[in-house]
Design a protein around this motif. Sequence first.
Motif, short mmCIF file in Angstrom:
data_model
loop_
_atom_site.label_atom_id
_atom_site.label_comp_id
_atom_site.label_asym_id
_atom_site.label_seq_id
_atom_site.Cartn_x
_atom_site.Cartn_y
_atom_site.Cartn_z
N UNK A 1 -6.20 6.59 4.50
CA UNK A 1 -5.51 6.95 3.32
C UNK A 1 -4.07 6.07 3.12
N UNK B 1 2.34 12.58 -4.06
CA UNK B 1 0.96 13.02 -4.16
C UNK B 1 0.52 13.90 -3.28
N UNK C 1 8.26 5.57 -8.03
CA UNK C 1 7.82 5.45 -6.39
C UNK C 1 8.09 6.83 -5.91
N UNK D 1 -3.37 3.46 3.99
CA UNK D 1 -3.31 1.93 3.82
C UNK D 1 -3.88 1.71 2.04
N UNK D 2 -4.05 3.11 1.54
CA UNK D 2 -4.60 2.95 0.26
C UNK D 2 -3.78 2.46 -0.73
N UNK D 3 -4.16 2.15 -2.05
CA UNK D 3 -2.87 2.10 -2.97
C UNK D 3 -3.29 3.09 -4.10
N UNK D 4 -2.20 3.38 -4.86
CA UNK D 4 -2.31 4.51 -5.90
C UNK D 4 -3.05 3.82 -7.15
N UNK E 1 -3.41 8.14 -10.47
CA UNK E 1 -1.97 8.75 -10.02
C UNK E 1 -0.74 8.23 -11.00
N UNK E 2 -0.97 6.67 -11.23
CA UNK E 2 0.16 6.24 -12.12
C UNK E 2 0.33 7.08 -13.44
N UNK E 3 -0.74 7.07 -14.00
CA UNK E 3 -0.73 7.94 -15.29
C UNK E 3 -0.19 9.47 -14.92
N UNK F 1 4.87 8.79 -4.32
CA UNK F 1 4.59 9.22 -2.86
C UNK F 1 4.58 10.78 -2.65
N UNK G 1 0.85 -1.24 0.05
CA UNK G 1 0.04 0.06 0.10
C UNK G 1 0.75 1.35 -0.02
N UNK G 2 0.26 2.60 0.11
CA UNK G 2 1.05 3.75 0.08
C UNK G 2 1.83 3.77 1.28
#
Lengths: 383, 301, 249
Positions: free
Chosen positions: C115, C106, C100, C117-120, C124-126, C104, A228-229
């Motif tokens: 948030x 963002x 990476x 524990x959220x994933x990107x 975000x990747x784009x 990070x 995760x983040x």
Amino acid sequence: MSWRARREGISGKPGPRHMGSVMNAERRNLISQGLLLAFGLIGPFLFPHYIQQITLLWIMVLFALTWDAMGGQMGYNSLGNIFFFGAGMYICAVTQIMVAGYDVGEYTSAFGAIHVDISDGQYFAGLFLGLAVAAVGCVFLAIILGRIFFGLRGPYFAIGTLGIALAAGELIGAWDWVGGGSGISLPLYPAEADFFPGSGDDESMFFYTLALIAAVATFLFYQWLYSTRFGLAVNAIRDDEEKAEGMGIHTLRYKTVAWASSAFFMAIAGGIHGNIIHFIEPLEVAFPTVTFGIFMVAMALLGGKGTLWGPVIGAILFHVIKEVTWTHLLGWQWIALGMIIIVNVVFFQQGILGWMKERWPEAFGVTVEGAPAQGSETGGGSN
Amino acid sequence: MWDNLSILTTHAPVFNIQLLLDGILIGAVFALAAYGLALVWGVMNVKNLCQGEFVIMGGYFAWLMGKAGLHPILALPFAIVIMFGFGWVVYLTIIKRVLTKDMFTSLLTTFGLAIVIQQALNLAFGPEVQAVQSDFHTLSLFDGFVTVANIKFVSFVLCGLLAGAVVMFMKHSRMGQAIRATAQDARAARVMGIDTENVYAFTYSLNAAICGAAGVLISMIWVIQPFYGITHSIRSFVIVTAAGIGNLPGVIMAALGMGVAEQYVGFVMGAEFQQASVVVILLLVLIWRQMQMSKLRQVVQ
Amino acid sequence: MSGKKLIEVNGVSKSYGGVVANSNISLDVEDGKITGLIGPNGSGKTTLFNSIVGYHPIDEGSIKFEGEEISKLRVQQIARRGLLRTFQQTRIYGKMNCVDNMLISIPHRKHGFFDMFGTNGKADRDKAEHLLEFVGLYSKRYLPSGDLSFGQQKLLEFAMALMNEPKVLLLDEPTAGINPTLINGLIDRLKRANTDFGITLLVIEHNMRVIMNMADKVYCLAHGEMLSSGSPDVVQNDQRVIDAYLGAH
């Protein structure tokens, strides 16, 4: 490294080459997990005489993983994580005694003379409640200590945490309510319990299973957490905390969660270990700062800190070597241990996985695509 | 605990003098070890966690001397010379290789070394707590309320002489000047033709020698044991953190304060809390430093 | 563009021991504009920057961001309000790869506890890859950023700052250490960050040509005091500025 002069569109997808190595890494990960779990399940049947050692092995894996979450991934090198092990052990023990219906002060002052007479149900209720209370209690301790310690960096953090672990041993030793220096004997495993029919040693099998579950849970938890983040954020804190603050990352939150997670699993390990040993006392069993406390650092470094598998590999290697050679060293084992740490740190700091990453970077996703960026003035196209 | 507190406040206030005197006399020895740590920290940026083990090693020289039937104080020159050599060997084999690496490397390496030394001492001399008899008279003051062994005064004077010698050496000798130059800017020192390798080796050895001397004194006025080193290390660390690196008067004041504080805690709360008090003081110092830095919008690093 | 003032610095003084680094400095950064800050070495430009973003306390004066006093806040709190800086000595997360590093960066200001524990997401990747393309680092996006050259790290740091969607970006000598042939491209990117992404810029710069090309308004510091301010032409022709620069060399 191949520098392929191929321009790629900015599709937002990783290039095929990188995709490939990601797939490989995932497959490798799955295979390793499968092998390890298989060993975990059949190990005690293959080597029934070494069940205690294999139990300890899983606890060691847990140690290394939880230390690495702080030291390896986040760069907060704690020398006192063992504090949560001991604190968890004591919280668990006290809860167990309370559930068994005894007054803790009276119980401990009898120095084990009280023969605990409880039902099976009470024993297991006490044990599991004890583990839960220990875990939650240590999470709170970590949050409180984090408030004090996370303003410290580098050597101050390391020495401050070392101090906590040392002081805890001393202070518990002076606290009569929990038995002081002479410790606590824990309730005995019920003789008639039979969860593993035919195993001959139900108690060992039971705690083996607990330790295995704890280690696997720890591994899976961190595997998820690093994906995760959180994983990126703690790495950022490791690489340059001041920059991370300057970018607005909620550093204190991440640091607190990292330590609290570490404390959670350490507390469970402490509770389990205390019940395996049956008898806990502050200096050697609960807060063994210069043994377990330093083992976990050595294991994470040996395997490669800052990786998921490094601590696992390090723990297995370290534990196996230690168990095999220990008795042959005739009193010199502690000196050998210190030597191992020195040699490890001085000559092989990157650890096994770190070394592999240097050797075969592409297998770890370190690739260059297209022409070198320097001199490419054709960066347009976006927006 | 309250009984002892009331002794100090109402029954026999004169006993405060005993604690103060004991604290200051022993604090002087702490100052010596802490000064050594400040030296290696300031010059080489090595946080030496085997500081205390060097002290305990020094203590066993005095113990051996006593065993041989000689006066333990005669161990002082031997401890200084041999520990200097030992420091040099440790530098060449280990410390040299971790100098350029990050902070935690040097911390962990010296911690590993601490374990090796502890265990080696344990194998060689056994785990018993030892106190070396100096056979000096005991001074009795205030109708016997305050008793101080003369050896403590002797050790205090020796501490002063040793510290004075080191300070003079740092100020006036060529090596001392080279050490101070390297501490300020190692690269500039190298460009100016100073052999910084040599300076580092000398600094580390000097630290070991200072610790060795402190150990000889400690063994005569207090006790030694193979595993007591870590408390000495943490104590030195506390003192240097409180005083700041390169602040000799600060180190001396902090060390004397530390000695006094420990005596008070040991007397009021009981001897079992004396070691823990070192750590509690460490925590207080660290919290105090954080509050200080936070006013400057900074952290302790 | 409105003439709204995003940053208002009023009478700020800062001294280190006896050395006065800033004395009674006032300056405004207007919303949507590029503001330049010049001055000879040691004139207190970086000190002023550090005061604004909260790296040290100021002795006197007030610093406001969108009308709110920020001179007592911490670095993180200021950053989360949308005021970001880059460093003269570039700072990036050296062991992480470029993607990476971007992911990070963002904007964290909208983040709640979970948030973490959220994933990107793909968005975000784009965005990360677009911005890496924008600064010309796309092909090296999976390299550890510590392996990049100094100039590339500088570009990466710039891209990270853009990823954060700040309201104001404080750039400390963005062209220092960059290959002269690339400077024009960089100026172009800075301008586009301003026009396309709508980010207000406050730029410290030594290179006169760069700053005169870019800035809408220029402030000149010397010996910790505000020497001159106004449009680039005015400052460029101010005799005191010319003297300060010549005198400093």
